[in-house]
Motif scaffolding. Structure first.
Motif, mmCIF file in Angstrom:
data_model
loop_
_atom_site.group_PDB
_atom_site.id
_atom_site.type_symbol
_atom_site.label_atom_id
_atom_site.label_comp_id
_atom_site.label_asym_id
_atom_site.label_seq_id
_atom_site.Cartn_x
_atom_site.Cartn_y
_atom_site.Cartn_z
ATOM 1 N N UNK A 128 0.816 -1.210 0.000
ATOM 2 C CA UNK A 128 0.000 0.000 0.000
ATOM 3 C C UNK A 128 0.856 1.269 0.000
ATOM 4 N N UNK A 129 2.110 1.167 0.445
ATOM 5 C CA UNK A 129 2.991 2.345 0.458
ATOM 6 C C UNK A 129 4.202 2.192 -0.453
ATOM 7 N N UNK A 130 4.498 0.973 -0.916
ATOM 8 C CA UNK A 130 5.723 0.740 -1.672
ATOM 9 C C UNK A 130 5.834 1.577 -2.926
ATOM 10 N N UNK A 131 4.693 1.858 -3.567
ATOM 11 C CA UNK A 131 4.734 2.668 -4.781
ATOM 12 C C UNK A 131 5.281 4.064 -4.551
ATOM 13 N N UNK A 132 5.120 4.597 -3.351
ATOM 14 C CA UNK A 132 5.641 5.932 -3.043
ATOM 15 C C UNK A 132 7.154 5.940 -2.909
ATOM 16 N N UNK A 133 7.759 4.757 -2.784
ATOM 17 C CA UNK A 133 9.213 4.668 -2.676
ATOM 18 C C UNK A 133 9.878 4.371 -4.014
ATOM 19 N N UNK A 134 9.062 4.124 -5.043
ATOM 20 C CA UNK A 134 9.597 3.751 -6.356
ATOM 21 C C UNK A 134 9.931 5.001 -7.165
ATOM 22 N N UNK A 135 11.021 4.909 -7.929
ATOM 23 C CA UNK A 135 11.467 6.055 -8.717
ATOM 24 C C UNK A 135 10.416 6.521 -9.712
ATOM 25 N N UNK A 136 9.613 5.590 -10.243
ATOM 26 C CA UNK A 136 8.622 5.968 -11.240
ATOM 27 C C UNK A 136 7.559 6.908 -10.725
#
Length: 302
Positions: A128-136
């Motif tokens: 649920x939060x991992x996408x906020x840590x991705x460069x994209x």
């Protein structure tokens, strides 16, 4: 036929649909698939007798050992604000190659991450939060983006207690490290609330607890129409077996109470339901017979 996208291709016009738009009164809603990830079947019902779980899986035409778990996120537009509800898994987990698709699919849907004014987190598990840590996604967010989560959730992840969960290794340590990274990188943008907070007209976050101490749902209401994004309060087995415990639940007894209460309410109101881990696009209504429920899929509006 040579010009259409093929399964597994990288074209933006994927053959398998990954976004679905609908209206809730004056509120625009877009459900986006972040992909799927594998989950051990036993995690779906840690307190169920194995023959009962095996029977349920067989009845649902699901494999008995490892199955695919959908990941859905939602983009909401209301009152001039563009709100991302949950952020998916991100791209740094090689064991989950079919998840972490959100940044690409936001682009395919014509949504510029810099247009996102608010992010609502139902809770701080890595999917649920991992996408906020991705460069994209991270580098494209606007500097003044506001991230909303329950105060109890942020407090819990400062020193998480997994004693009542039943998660396979190495998941607990990965959850801990991802949440710590998220809090370290986004603490300055975090806007916490106690029980409820209205992010935009008709967009209300409500803390439920159970799945995690600060787990929250998002309720939309406009011109007499309603929809609830339930996050991880409801899983597929939880309709006809709401007392089954999911291995990721930090207070499984409370999570079951939350689930029954929410499903009863949705059955009474007739409003639409979306949940993170129901098959995309997951839009359904809830029918009830006592404490046994059915997910009634909504017709796709082509």
């Amino acid at each position: 036929m040579d010009n259409i996208s093929h399964r597994g291709g990288s074209a933006l016009d994927e053959l398998v649909p990954s976004r679905y738009a609908l209206q809730v009164g004056d509120i625009d809603v877009l459900v986006i698939s972040d992909g799927v990830l594998p989950i051990t079947a036993s995690t779906l019902a840690t307190n169920a007798p194995p023959p009962e779980l095996a029977g349920w899986l067989a009845d649902m035409f699901l494999p008995p050992d490892v199955l695919d778990w959908a990941l859905n996120v939602v983009v909401v537009r209301s009152g001039g604000r563009t709100i991302l509800v949950d952020a998916g898994l991100g791209l740094e987990f090689p064991g989950f190659p079919r998840a972490g698709q959100m940044a690409t699919r936001l682009h395919a849907a014509g949504i510029d991450p810099s247009a996102v004014t608010d992010v609502v987190l139902t809770h701080m598990h890595m999917d649920h939060v991992g996408g906020l840590l991705a460069d994209g996604l991270k580098a494209s967010l606007r500097p003044d983006v506001r991230i909303h989560a329950a105060a109890a959730e942020a407090e819990f992840w400062e020193a998480p207690d997994f004693t009542r969960t039943v998660m396979p290794e190495p998941v607990p340590e990965v959850l801990r490290s991802v949440a710590a990274r998220f809090l370290n990188e986004y603490r300055g943008k975090l806007r916490t609330f106690e029980n409820e907070y209205e992010v935009a007209p008709g967009v209300l976050i409500s803390r439920t607890g159970g799945h995690t101490p600060g787990h929250s749902i998002v309720r939309l209401e406009s011109r007499g129409e309603r929809l609830t994004f339930a996050g991880d309060a409801v899983f597929a087995p939880g309709f006809d077996n709401p007392q089954w415990h999911n291995g990721f639940e930090h207070d499984p007894d409370e999570a079951a109470r939350v689930r029954v209460r929410l499903l009863r309410e949705l059955a009474a109101t007739g409003e639409s339901l979306i949940a993170t881990h129901l098959p995309f696009p997951s839009i359904c209504r809830v029918a009830a017979a006592g404490d046994v429920f059915r997910c009634v899929p909504s017709m796709w509006d082509y």
